[in-house]
Design a protein around this motif. Structure first.
Motif, short mmCIF file in Angstrom:
data_model
loop_
_atom_site.label_atom_id
_atom_site.label_comp_id
_atom_site.label_asym_id
_atom_site.label_seq_id
_atom_site.Cartn_x
_atom_site.Cartn_y
_atom_site.Cartn_z
N ALA C 92 4.20 -6.01 4.40
CA ALA C 92 2.78 -5.76 4.65
C ALA C 92 2.53 -4.26 4.85
CB ALA C 92 2.32 -6.54 5.87
N THR C 93 3.49 -3.57 5.52
CA THR C 93 3.33 -2.13 5.73
C THR C 93 3.30 -1.39 4.40
OG1 THR C 93 4.48 -2.35 7.83
CG2 THR C 93 4.28 -0.14 6.94
N LEU C 95 2.50 -2.58 1.48
CA LEU C 95 1.24 -2.89 0.79
C LEU C 95 0.09 -2.06 1.36
CD1 LEU C 95 1.53 -6.79 0.50
CD2 LEU C 95 1.64 -5.12 -1.37
N THR C 96 0.05 -1.97 2.69
CA THR C 96 -1.01 -1.20 3.35
C THR C 96 -0.95 0.26 2.91
OG1 THR C 96 -0.57 -2.61 5.24
CG2 THR C 96 -2.16 -0.87 5.56
N ILE C 99 -2.29 0.67 -0.63
CA ILE C 99 -3.76 0.59 -0.72
C ILE C 99 -4.41 1.75 0.05
CG2 ILE C 99 -5.76 -0.80 -0.05
CD1 ILE C 99 -4.03 -3.27 -0.58
N TYR C 171 0.05 -11.66 4.45
CA TYR C 171 0.07 -10.26 4.00
C TYR C 171 -1.34 -9.72 3.89
CZ TYR C 171 4.95 -10.91 2.72
OH TYR C 171 6.29 -11.16 2.76
N VAL C 175 -2.73 -6.54 6.00
CA VAL C 175 -3.22 -5.35 5.29
C VAL C 175 -4.67 -5.09 5.69
CG1 VAL C 175 -3.83 -4.40 3.04
CG2 VAL C 175 -1.65 -5.58 3.34
N TYR C 176 -5.46 -6.15 5.68
CA TYR C 176 -6.88 -5.98 5.98
C TYR C 176 -7.10 -5.49 7.41
CZ TYR C 176 -11.84 -7.01 6.27
OH TYR C 176 -13.18 -6.90 6.42
N TYR C 178 -5.01 -3.97 9.50
CA TYR C 178 -4.40 -2.72 9.95
C TYR C 178 -4.67 -1.55 9.02
CZ TYR C 178 -2.01 -5.44 13.50
OH TYR C 178 -1.75 -6.24 14.57
N LEU C 179 -5.48 -1.76 7.97
CA LEU C 179 -5.74 -0.68 7.03
C LEU C 179 -6.26 0.61 7.70
CD1 LEU C 179 -5.47 -0.07 4.05
CD2 LEU C 179 -7.80 -0.87 3.70
N CYS C 228 2.79 4.21 8.74
CA CYS C 228 3.69 3.07 8.56
C CYS C 228 4.11 2.50 9.92
CB CYS C 228 4.92 3.48 7.76
SG CYS C 228 4.54 3.66 6.01
N VAL C 231 1.37 0.53 11.62
CA VAL C 231 1.14 -0.81 11.07
C VAL C 231 2.34 -1.72 11.38
CG1 VAL C 231 0.80 -2.13 8.95
CG2 VAL C 231 -0.35 0.06 9.25
#
Lengths: 387, 273, 300
Positions: C92-93, C95-96, C99, C171, C175-176, C178-179, C228, C231
């Motif tokens: 997830a980190t 991916l964040t 993005i 995921y 991501v949403y 912690y963006l 990183c 998150v």
């Protein structure tokens, strides 16, 4: 622009010369030492400052001058020794109960208060009556000519105006001593010179003792009645500006204040009133010694010779016992408008800096690059210090 | 100086912001859906708002949540400001390392652990769980955030302002009250708002430390959400989103107007000099 | 300043508060992790009681053991939950970051008067309730949710995609949520980069992309690392997201702790899970703090 004192009750200023002598000192530093951890900021320092002096603490950054001021203001406590103000030992008295006020380098104006609130802040702490505060604030505003700015906030002021508010605020409580920490450092050159005279004027009118911390030698020379030159927590010399400049106590002081030629010489003997010295084993120089000079033949000394005391001529000057003459070649000329500085390489290899006022237009200047010139100065124009 | 967006940057921003806002937008749009079927549009209606506003359980939960948030944010701001002063101003003192550890640890502590440990404490000392236990728990973790916010402002605070106040006759305490506090006030207010929001938003710690009769809005919301999507929750969420949006936008507008006025003043002063 | 009375009081107040409500609870967690579970209230033994004096205290200490930890080690499900938490948080980190970087980059390159507004737009969702943000995704991801309806209407799929109650949904949720934590430090480090550096690089013959790779990217690394960690660390202990978006198969340690405590009422095991969770977190936290300190020194 001149400050005028609306109260017009200020004491008449006596001439400084009378003030600097025969008075019990207002402030005494007695064997003051201040250490921060293993670092010694002030080392066993003694100093007397008399009433109504405009006293400068001058030195490079880190010499301890700001620490001296903070000790006096009460923001730091002495490690050993003591400071007396008007005979009273200041040890243990916190900053808020000392009859000393300070004008801060950054002005430290309270950003959330108006000019009037800033100036009246100290009076409010002493619980003055509202109307009395108002009167005093008006008086101070008039003193620094900011009557129309009473309701402004600090960020609505220019640098010069902020400086004047800071001055008014620190004077409002009528302190015995006003401390000024690099008061003009944030102003541009022209405003700084103007403000120097305003400060002297205010000090003179109010008859207060001013102590100023600065690293700017010109500023110290201009405003002070006396200057203390500091280095590494010690006082090197405490004297009037003229004495500091013309009779420095050491080559460090000579070098710190203004431009100077430092020449290593060996004393050879006396010629009537004049001392004779040998320069690099060759050239003989005549020096008019000071009464306090100890002149042992063979001793190594440093000759302090200011560039502006040296004449630069193309023709050989007439010989006289009290005139020193040396010959060399012009290596460099730097033009600074009012004067030109010549770097002259002597035939013995030494480099001497000489300065001439530009009395003529530069196009008419006689001396040029690579010219052979004579440098001359009178025996009384230079002094000897310990090597 | 960049004056225009280029294509690549514009695309990333559009996608990024769409990703952030589309889900919330859908919730808001469908809160006005007449149909009970949450994904089928059945015409415009505000009836779900009426239903939520008449739901005693939601209102009671909202009220208790606000009270907890108010009290805990106030406690957290006072304690956090004190800690910031201790951290930034006190220099060395015995136990400083432990203190800074205790300030920073809760920031990275998983909520489940914080909640569990506080619950175990309240059980061990026999404190009845309810309003006050949640408030204490929230104040404890929010004060660490508050401390960080105030510390960073305090670190850049011009110490000579305080020296000047002392020099003009203030005691250290009155110098702090008359000079330091007003100057760092925006940071203290931010700290309060952050603490308030953290408390409003918290589910996990509140669940651990709550007792009978002290169900907060997030707890109520959570138990409803577990049952699935419903138009009532859409309406409730939209109201909360609306309140927060208005609050944040208002705060930033006020902030920006002050900044602009200050800039104008400074420019005017410089020009007049 | 001297160590005067008021000064000591100033230190003492927050100190005592944190001691009582942070340190002591933490010690209690350790103690209960070492206790045995019993069917009683509170559901653990031994309990400390001052009535029995020092002897009672000694007896209580003697009764402490590592049984709960042995249990954790023997039952494979806990190990799996720990490993899975780390895996989910790590992916997830990443991916964040993927993005968040372009968004932060675009913000830093936006016209000056736009930046504040963009910053506000990125932070705004962070102020809205965490639960609502997760809830919004339930409506999108579930079988008859917006995503599936749209895709089916467009004819891209015949059968609804089963995203809800899978790790993919978790995921998306992380991501949403912690963006903003990723974008803010990234933006801070990108915005600080002096534009003239890029001009200098291009002047020396770099292409725009090469200048990005050799100048911008290395200089934004502190922001990448900070983002990183910001998150990764909270994602490991996350409870709400795996609980609401993940399925019964999505094992994450925060959720396990919650279940042990509320469903199984096994306080001892829950406390032991908490201790192990913290031990796992210590490594990234210490690394993060080192990194921040180093970065601060470089800036200062």
């Amino acid at each position: 622009m001149n400050f005028h004192d609306p109260a017009s009750t200020a004491a008449q200023a006596e001439p400084v010369s009378a003030l600097t002598q025969d008075r019990t000192p207002l402030i005494r530093f007695e064997n003051v030492t201040k250490t921060f951890g293993s670092f010694t900021a002030i080392s066993d320092l003694n100093l007397n400052i008399r009433e109504r002096e405009f006293f400068s603490l001058l030195g490079p950054s880190g010499c301890g001058k700001t620490t001296m001021m903070r000790l006096l203001a009460g923001f730091e406590e002495v490690t050993s020794g003591r400071i007396l103000l008007d005979g009273q030992d200041l040890t243990g008295i916190p900053a808020n109960r000392r009859p000393v006020n300070m004008m801060f380098q950054s002005y430290a104006l309270f950003p959330h208060m108006s000019v009037a609130k800033n100036i009246g802040f100290g009076l409010k702490q002493e619980r003055w009556k509202k109307s009395d505060i108002q009167d005093r604030v008006d008086e101070m505003l008039a003193l620094v000519q900011l009557e129309d700015f009473a309701d402004r906030k600090p960020h609505q002021l220019s640098g010069g105006q902020m400086q004047r508010v800071a001055l008014a605020r620190s004077l409002a409580k009528k302190p015995k001593v006003l401390l000024l920490d690099e008061p003009l450092g944030a102003l541009d050159k022209k405003l700084r010179e103007e403000t120097q005279f305003q400060l002297m004027d205010v000090q003179d009118r109010l008859g207060l003792t001013f102590i100023i911390v600065t690293h700017d030698q010109d500023e110290a020379m201009t405003v002070s009645s006396r200057i203390a030159v500091m280095k590494a927590g010690k006082l090197l010399q405490t004297d009037t500006p003229a004495r500091i400049y013309e009779h420095p106590a050491s080559s460090y002081v000579a070098d710190f204040i203004g431009n100077v030629n430092l020449i290593n010489v060996e004393l050879a003997g006396m010629d009537g009133e004049l001392a004779l010295a040998r320069w690099d084993g060759g050239t003989r120089l005549a020096i008019r010694p000071q009464p306090e000079d100890v002149l042992t033949p063979g001793a190594r000394k440093t000759l302090v010779l200011r560039p502006e005391k040296i004449h630069v001529t193309k023709d050989q000057p007439a010989e006289a016992p009290n005139v020193n003459r040396v010959e060399g070649t012009v290596e460099e000329i730097s033009y600074t408008g009012s004067a030109s500085t010549f770097l002259v390489r002597l035939d013995g290899g030494q480099l001497i800096r000489a300065q001439e006022a530009n009395r003529l237009l530069t196009s008419r200047r006689e001396v040029d690059w690579n010219d052979r010139v004579w440098l001359s100065w009178r025996a009384g124009a230079c002094v000897l210090v310990d090597a | 100086m960049i004056r225009r967006f280029n294509m690549f940057n514009l695309t990333s921003l559009t996608f990024g912001l769409a990703f952030l806002y589309l889900p919330l937008l859908l919730v808001v749009i469908y809160s006005f859906n007449d149909s009970r079927l949450v994904t089928v549009w059945g015409g415009f209606s505000t009836k779900w708002y009426g239903i939520v506003l008449n739901n005693e359980a939601y209102l009671a939960a909202a009220w208790i949540t606000l009270r907890i948030a108010f009290v805990s944010a106030t406690l957290a701001t006072v304690l956090g400001t004190l800690s910031a002063v201790v951290m930034v101003r006190m220099g060395r003192f015995p136990g400083r390392t432990l203190f800074s550890g205790m300030i920073y640890a809760p920031l990275v502590m998983p909520e489940v652990v914080t909640g569990l440990s506080l619950l175990l404490l309240f059980v061990a000392i026999g404190l009845d769980r309810g309003f006050w236990t949640i408030t204490i728990a929230h104040a404890t973790f929010a004060m660490c955030y508050a401390s960080v916010v105030v510390s960073s402002r305090l670190a850049s605070f011009d110490r000579s302002l305080e020296d000047a106040a002392l020099d003009l006759g203030c005691t250290p305490f009155s110098a702090f009250r008359q000079v330091t506090l007003p100057v760092i006030a925006p940071a203290v207010i931010s700290a309060w708002l952050l603490s308030f929001t953290l408390s409003l938003d918290d589910l996990v710690i509140a669940t651990f430390t709550s007792g009978p009769g002290s169900t907060t809005l997030p707890m109520k919301l959570y138990s409803s959400v577990r049952l699935g999507v419903s138009p009532e929750i859409n309406a409730l969420s939209s109201m909360l989103i609306g309140i927060v949006t208005l609050g944040v936008i208002a705060a930033s507008l006020i902030n920006r107007r002050q900044e602009r006025r200050q800039q104008q003043d400074t420019r005017a002063a410089a020009a007049a000099a | 300043m001297s160590t005067s009375g008021p000064r000591r009081l100033l230190i003492l107040l927050p100190y005592l508060w944190l001691g009582l409500f942070f340190l002591v609870p933490f010690l209690i967690v350790i103690k209960i992790a070492l206790s045995d579970s019993v069917t009683a209230s509170p559901p653990y033994a031994p309990t400390f009681s001052l009535d029995e004096g020092l002897a009672g205290l000694r007896a209580a200490f003697a009764a402490l053991d590592f049984e709960n930890f042995v249990w954790l080690a023997e039952d494979g499900i806990y190990l799996k939950a720990y490993l899975n938490s780390v895996k989910v948080a790590a992916i997830a980190t990443l991916l964040t970051l993927m993005i968040g970087y372009p968004v932060a980059y675009a913000m830093a390159k936006a016209p000056q008067d736009w930046r504040k507004t963009l910053l506000l737009l990125v932070i705004l969702p962070f102020w809205t309730s965490f639960l609502i943000r997760i809830y919004a995704w339930i409506g999108i991801l579930k079988n008859e949710g917006f995503l599936n309806l749209t895709l089916m209407k467009l004819g891209l799929i015949d059968q609804p995609l089963a995203i809800m109650h899978t790790e993919i949904a978790v995921y998306i949720g992380i991501v949403y949520s912690y963006l903003p934590f990723m974008i803010l430090p990234l933006y801070a480090s990108l915005e600080r980069i002096d534009g003239r550096l890029l001009e200098a690089a291009e002047d020396l013959g770099c292409s725009a992309f090469a200048a990005f790779r050799q100048i911008t990217l290395p200089l934004s690394l502190p922001g990448v690392v900070a983002g990183c960690f910001l998150v990764f660390i909270p994602a490991i202990g996350e409870f709400v997201i795996p609980d609401l978006l993940g399925g019964s198969g999505t094992l994450m340690i925060g959720k396990t702790l919650w279940l042990e405590f509320f469903s199984n009422r096994d306080w001892g095991v829950a406390a032991a899970v908490a201790i192990v969770l913290l031990t796992i977190l210590i490594v990234p936290i210490v690394l993060f703090q080192r990194h921040q300190q180093k970065h601060q020194e470089e800036l200062g």
